[in-house]
Design a protein around this motif. Structure first.
Motif, short mmCIF file in Angstrom:
data_model
loop_
_atom_site.label_atom_id
_atom_site.label_comp_id
_atom_site.label_asym_id
_atom_site.label_seq_id
_atom_site.Cartn_x
_atom_site.Cartn_y
_atom_site.Cartn_z
N ARG A 45 -80.96 45.95 24.35
CA ARG A 45 -80.41 46.68 25.49
C ARG A 45 -81.55 47.40 26.17
O ARG A 45 -82.22 48.25 25.59
CB ARG A 45 -79.35 47.69 25.01
N THR A 92 -60.95 47.22 20.06
CA THR A 92 -62.40 47.00 19.97
C THR A 92 -62.79 46.50 18.59
O THR A 92 -63.58 45.55 18.46
CB THR A 92 -63.16 48.29 20.29
N GLN A 142 -63.37 50.06 27.34
CA GLN A 142 -63.06 50.64 28.65
C GLN A 142 -61.99 49.86 29.41
O GLN A 142 -61.08 50.47 29.98
CB GLN A 142 -64.33 50.78 29.47
N LYS A 164 -72.55 39.49 27.48
CA LYS A 164 -73.43 39.94 28.56
C LYS A 164 -73.16 39.15 29.85
O LYS A 164 -73.20 39.71 30.95
CB LYS A 164 -74.90 39.77 28.15
N LYS A 192 -68.11 48.41 24.14
CA LYS A 192 -67.60 49.52 24.93
C LYS A 192 -67.23 49.07 26.35
O LYS A 192 -66.15 49.40 26.86
CB LYS A 192 -68.65 50.63 25.00
N TYR A 193 -68.11 48.28 26.97
CA TYR A 193 -67.91 47.90 28.37
C TYR A 193 -67.04 46.66 28.54
O TYR A 193 -66.45 46.47 29.60
CB TYR A 193 -69.25 47.69 29.06
N THR A 194 -66.95 45.80 27.50
CA THR A 194 -66.15 44.59 27.63
C THR A 194 -64.74 44.75 27.06
O THR A 194 -63.82 44.06 27.51
CB THR A 194 -66.83 43.40 26.94
N LYS A 247 -71.14 44.55 35.90
CA LYS A 247 -70.98 45.79 35.14
C LYS A 247 -72.22 46.18 34.35
O LYS A 247 -72.23 47.20 33.68
CB LYS A 247 -69.80 45.65 34.16
N ASP A 248 -73.25 45.35 34.38
CA ASP A 248 -74.48 45.66 33.65
C ASP A 248 -75.65 45.62 34.62
O ASP A 248 -76.09 44.57 35.04
CB ASP A 248 -74.69 44.66 32.51
N SER A 289 -72.57 49.03 22.65
CA SER A 289 -72.53 49.14 24.11
C SER A 289 -71.76 47.99 24.74
O SER A 289 -70.95 48.18 25.66
CB SER A 289 -73.96 49.19 24.66
N SER A 309 -58.42 51.52 30.47
CA SER A 309 -57.95 51.57 31.86
C SER A 309 -56.60 50.89 32.03
O SER A 309 -55.75 51.35 32.79
CB SER A 309 -58.98 50.89 32.78
N LEU A 320 -70.14 40.57 31.53
CA LEU A 320 -70.51 41.78 32.29
C LEU A 320 -71.27 41.41 33.56
O LEU A 320 -71.05 42.01 34.63
CB LEU A 320 -71.37 42.70 31.42
#
Length: 368
Positions: A105, A256, A233, A73, A228-230, A81-82, A225, A237, A76
């Motif tokens: 979350r 992941t 994605q 966290k 996914k974001y750390t 990003k959060d 979640s 990219s 992010l």
């Protein structure tokens, strides 16, 4: 027991002080690598902090919150990003600490009904009732399994539960139910503090009809979640220009699951303080590979109009998760003696509470 409680309080004091630094200092640094540099010392502290605890319960449930989830966290937060961690006039220090340190979350743009004095809808009430019933069932199953182990430890009963295969199955099931119970309890504690709703972490995982359904929608959605974001994605990219969209999806999935496996191995290290045997890593690698294969098979099947009936896919999915979990996921903990340590701590805690209440009652009678 009292010494471990003091250690836990000290650990939370360190967490609170560290996150206070992030709230007042790091938040004033522009998002990006410089804010990340300011947070790296905190990430290091959080990684090693669970090693200060000796209780299995605190190592297993507090350790991941700080050594894994809070660190992700903060990463992010470093890159903005959060949105639920963004520092603005409406974000209090308590809100920031709870949002980072608790495995929850927060629902975006969603205020707690207590704050807005809203009347819950009928659908929401039914959903809450369903979740409460599921929670009670999880607690009952978990309590029965703990009691079975406690009987074996306290009374030295030579029962079916002492058989290695049965004990391994029961311990795996106990940890699955216990994990859900602990996450729900922490969310229930967090919501009154931040006065916002949190998203349910679990969505009836026993109804999963595919690995994609289990890992993506039903099991531990807070962790899902974060990964996914750390991991997912950023990997997607980075690799899409090199490998193309189709193969990058599979590589991102595998990356992941590998990171998730490493984090779970860290959790087990907190408990056993021994070099990992990598069974847990193999569990997540196998599931990552199988999920990638499943996506390709489903894509081909849908082109031909084929769809596996849920009466077949559900037992196959749940059975695969259970069998591989028993085989790989909790064997390491059993080898560490964590199953026995956990129940011994529950028994010790209950006795501690009984003795405290007895002493309090005796003191009250004496003073009256």
């Amino acid at each position: 027991m009292e010494g471990e409680i003091r250690s836990f309080i000290k650990a939370w004091a360190i967490v609170s002080a560290s996150l206070t630094y992030c709230y007042f200092i790091s938040s004033r640094i522009p998002k990006g690598k410089f804010r990340l540099l300011s947070i790296l010392p905190i990430i290091s502290i959080f990684t090693f902090l669970p090693l200060c605890l000796s209780s299995f319960f605190l190592q297993f449930y507090f350790g991941p919150n700080i050594g894994w989830l809070a660190n992700f966290k903060l990463i992010l937060f470093a890159f903005g990003k959060d949105d639920t961690l963004s520092i603005n006039p409406s974000t209090s220090l308590l809100h920031f600490i709870v949002a980072v340190a608790f495995p929850v979350r927060i629902k975006p743009n969603s205020s707690q009904r207590i704050q807005n004095k809203e009347t819950p809808s009928t659908a929401s009430t039914k959903q809450d009732s369903k979740l409460n019933i599921i929670f009670v069932i999880n607690v009952l199953i978990w309590a029965v399994m703990v009691q079975a182990y406690a009987n074996n430890i306290v009374f030295k009963q030579e029962t079916l539960f002492m058989k290695p295969i049965v004990a391994q199955f029961l311990y795996s099931a106990r940890m699955l139910f216990g994990t859900q119970v602990m996450f729900v309890l922490q969310a229930a504690l967090a919501e009154p503090l931040i006065r916002q709703e949190t998203e349910p972490q679990f969505n009836e995982p026993y109804l999963s009809t595919s690995l994609q359904d289990f890992w993506g929608k039903r099991w531990n959605r807070t962790v899902n979640s974060l990964l996914k974001y750390t991991i997912f994605q950023p990997t997607k990219s980075l690799l899409t220009p090199i490998f193309g969209k189709r193969w990058t999806i599979h590589l991102a999935i595998l990356a992941t699951f590998v990171v998730s496996g490493l984090m779970h191995e860290l959790m087990h290290f907190y408990v056993g303080r021994q070099w990992p045997t990598w069974e847990v890593m193999w569990f997540f690698v196998i599931h990552g590979v199988c999920l990638a294969i499943e996506l390709e098979v489903k894509k081909k099947a849908l082109k031909h109009g084929w769809r596996l009936h849920w009466m077949i896919s559900l037992p196959l999915t749940v059975g695969f998760v259970v069998v591989t979990g028993i085989w790989l996921c909790y064997t390491e903990l059993i080898n560490f003696g964590a199953d026995i340590r956990e129940v011994e701590e529950y028994v010790a805690f209950i006795n501690y509470v009984k003795n405290t209440l007895h002493d309090l009652g005796a003191f009250t009678k004496t003073t009256s």
